[in-house]
Design a protein around this motif. Structure first.
Motif, PDB file in Angstrom:
ATOM      1  N   LEU A 126      44.524  37.935  40.458  1.00 11.14           N
ATOM      2  CA  LEU A 126      43.176  37.687  39.926  1.00 11.14           C
ATOM      3  C   LEU A 126      42.154  38.637  40.543  1.00 11.14           C
ATOM      4  N   GLY A 127      42.326  38.913  41.833  1.00  3.82           N
ATOM      5  CA  GLY A 127      41.411  39.853  42.476  1.00  3.82           C
ATOM      6  C   GLY A 127      41.528  41.244  41.894  1.00  3.82           C
ATOM      7  N   ALA A 128      42.770  41.654  41.643  1.00  4.59           N
ATOM      8  CA  ALA A 128      42.990  42.992  41.060  1.00  4.59           C
ATOM      9  C   ALA A 128      42.402  43.082  39.657  1.00  4.59           C
ATOM     10  N   ILE A 129      42.610  42.014  38.868  1.00  7.62           N
ATOM     11  CA  ILE A 129      42.032  42.003  37.509  1.00  7.62           C
ATOM     12  C   ILE A 129      40.511  42.067  37.567  1.00  7.62           C
ATOM     13  N   ALA A 130      39.913  41.329  38.492  1.00  8.54           N
ATOM     14  CA  ALA A 130      38.455  41.322  38.635  1.00  8.54           C
ATOM     15  C   ALA A 130      37.935  42.699  39.017  1.00  8.54           C
ATOM     16  N   LEU A 131      38.663  43.375  39.921  1.00  9.63           N
ATOM     17  CA  LEU A 131      38.243  44.717  40.323  1.00  9.63           C
ATOM     18  C   LEU A 131      38.331  45.696  39.158  1.00  9.63           C
ATOM     19  N   VAL A 132      39.411  45.581  38.378  1.00 12.45           N
ATOM     20  CA  VAL A 132      39.560  46.479  37.229  1.00 12.45           C
ATOM     21  C   VAL A 132      38.446  46.242  36.205  1.00 12.45           C
ATOM     22  N   LEU A 133      38.172  44.970  35.916  1.00 11.07           N
ATOM     23  CA  LEU A 133      37.108  44.647  34.940  1.00 11.07           C
ATOM     24  C   LEU A 133      35.737  45.080  35.455  1.00 11.07           C
ATOM     25  N   ALA A 134      35.511  44.908  36.760  1.00  9.65           N
ATOM     26  CA  ALA A 134      34.227  45.324  37.340  1.00  9.65           C
ATOM     27  C   ALA A 134      34.062  46.832  37.228  1.00  9.65           C
ATOM     28  N   ALA A 135      35.153  47.554  37.462  1.00  8.28           N
ATOM     29  CA  ALA A 135      35.090  49.015  37.332  1.00  8.28           C
ATOM     30  C   ALA A 135      34.792  49.427  35.901  1.00  8.28           C
TER      31      ALA A 135
ATOM     32  N   MET B  91      53.625  28.937  48.756  1.00  6.91           N
ATOM     33  CA  MET B  91      52.563  29.716  49.427  1.00  6.91           C
ATOM     34  C   MET B  91      52.501  31.124  48.878  1.00  6.91           C
ATOM     35  N   ASN B  92      53.696  31.685  48.690  1.00  6.06           N
ATOM     36  CA  ASN B  92      53.744  33.043  48.163  1.00  6.06           C
ATOM     37  C   ASN B  92      53.196  33.117  46.737  1.00  6.06           C
ATOM     38  N   LEU B  93      53.475  32.058  45.954  1.00  2.00           N
ATOM     39  CA  LEU B  93      52.969  32.043  44.573  1.00  2.00           C
ATOM     40  C   LEU B  93      51.449  32.010  44.545  1.00  2.00           C
ATOM     41  N   ILE B  94      50.858  31.219  45.443  1.00  2.00           N
ATOM     42  CA  ILE B  94      49.393  31.133  45.507  1.00  2.00           C
ATOM     43  C   ILE B  94      48.800  32.477  45.915  1.00  2.00           C
ATOM     44  N   LEU B  95      49.436  33.117  46.893  1.00  2.00           N
ATOM     45  CA  LEU B  95      48.945  34.417  47.362  1.00  2.00           C
ATOM     46  C   LEU B  95      49.052  35.470  46.261  1.00  2.00           C
ATOM     47  N   ILE B  96      50.176  35.415  45.555  1.00  2.00           N
ATOM     48  CA  ILE B  96      50.356  36.381  44.460  1.00  2.00           C
ATOM     49  C   ILE B  96      49.302  36.175  43.380  1.00  2.00           C
ATOM     50  N   ALA B  97      48.992  34.890  43.072  1.00  3.21           N
ATOM     51  CA  ALA B  97      47.987  34.583  42.047  1.00  3.21           C
ATOM     52  C   ALA B  97      46.598  35.078  42.460  1.00  3.21           C
ATOM     53  N   VAL B  98      46.272  34.867  43.725  1.00  6.62           N
ATOM     54  CA  VAL B  98      44.941  35.311  44.223  1.00  6.62           C
ATOM     55  C   VAL B  98      44.835  36.820  44.169  1.00  6.62           C
ATOM     56  N   ILE B  99      45.912  37.494  44.606  1.00  4.65           N
ATOM     57  CA  ILE B  99      45.889  38.956  44.588  1.00  4.65           C
ATOM     58  C   ILE B  99      45.808  39.477  43.164  1.00  4.65           C
TER      59      ILE B  99
END
Length: 315
Positions: A11-20, A1-9
């Motif tokens: 990917l979300g962080a990478i998406a935010l950085v790329l969007a910026a 569960m923790n691995l899935i949460l870490i992966a989502v977080i």
């Protein structure tokens, strides 16, 4: 569960950085476009014919906005009403342009230009011109395959089945120049429409010498130069055995039409000439008999008076 949460977080962080990064890049490298370009494009006919001299209606709209003046800019399809709308959008004065029309400068009909061979290839003027000079003795005239008809988007030109020459419908022609580009023989020209659609032009493009040109077509220009000498406005030039009338100098006096021995000069949409009234022969002068000279008055001859002598007295 923790691995899935870490992966989502992650990917979300990478998406935010790329969007910026994309947002900053879009702002930094943004190209400003004047909104009036889109407004001008909306009122244009979107024919994309290129008759205005620009690559399509969008290019013409961009040029109108950036130029800051409408001098020398005209949409041949929309005409003056469209240019008035463009002027209102840009807050400029709409320049008036002289109406233009396509003119076919060839009168080599089937009757005037007899055929010497038969072309049995692809029905295309471009292909025929690249293979040979045509079905007649004139290698400069119309090939009659109808490339100009196919190129016209406004149904303004058609082939006359009797003459084999294209004819232009002035009411539909927008002077876009598509037919000019499609003709491999360059016999179609864009000329001013003229007042009341009246214009004078040389309906021939044959550059051969007189005898050769006349043999190929009975109405070809023979380069005699009579029209050049007759024109009082210096509107006609003679080059390479071919006469040409400058529409900007021509005053439509039609003197050149009268002196052309070949009937090559066309005066279009003019009223018929009035027949010349032949002058009545002058009545012969009646010889007036000279008046009899008055008789000289007779001189009165007086009889000589006899001298009466006094009788002598004898003493």
């Amino acid at each position: 569960m923790n691995l899935i949460l870490i992966a989502v977080i992650s990917l979300g962080a990478i998406a935010l950085v790329l969007a910026a990064i994309l947002y900053v890049a879009s702002k930094k490298f943004a190209v400003y476009e004047d909104p009036r370009i889109a407004q001008v494009g909306e009122v244009l006919p979107q024919a994309n014919c290129g008759g205005c001299g620009y690559p399509g209606c969008s290019g013409f709209a961009d040029a109108c906005v950036k130029a800051g003046s409408l001098d020398g800019k005209f949409c041949p399809v929309g005409g003056q009403p469209v240019m008035a709308k463009v002027a209102d959008i840009l807050g400029l004065a709409a320049g008036e342009a002289e109406p233009m029309v396509a003119v076919v400068r060839c009168n080599g009909t089937c009757a005037n230009r007899p055929r010497t061979n038969l072309y049995d290839g692809a029905k295309s003027c471009a292909i025929a011109a690249s293979l040979y000079g045509g079905e007649t003795g004139c290698s400069y005239g119309c090939l009659g395959c109808g490339d100009c008809v196919a190129a016209c988007r406004f149904d303004a030109i058609r082939m006359n089945p009797e003459t084999g020459i294209p004819e232009v419908d002035e009411a539909k022609c927008t002077a876009c120049g598509a037919c000019v580009k499609a003709c491999p023989k360059a016999i179609i020209e864009i000329r001013p429409q003229g007042k009341k659609s009246r214009r004078v032009y040389v309906s021939c493009v044959n550059k051969d010498k007189g005898a050769v040109a006349r043999k190929a077509c009975t109405v070809s220009c023979i380069g005699c130069g009579k029209c050049v000498k007759t024109c009082p406005f210096e509107a006609i030039t003679l080059e390479n055995n071919l006469a040409y009338i400058d529409p900007n100098k021509c005053k439509s006096c039609r003197k050149c039409e009268e002196v052309c021995p070949q009937g090559t000069i066309i005066a279009l949409n003019f009223p018929p000439r009035k027949p010349k009234t032949e002058e009545a022969p002058a009545a012969p002068k009646v010889a007036v008999a000279p008046k009899e000279t008055a008789e000289a008055p007779k001189e009165k001859t007086e009889a000589p008076k006899e001298k009466t002598e006094a009788p002598k007295v004898t003493e």
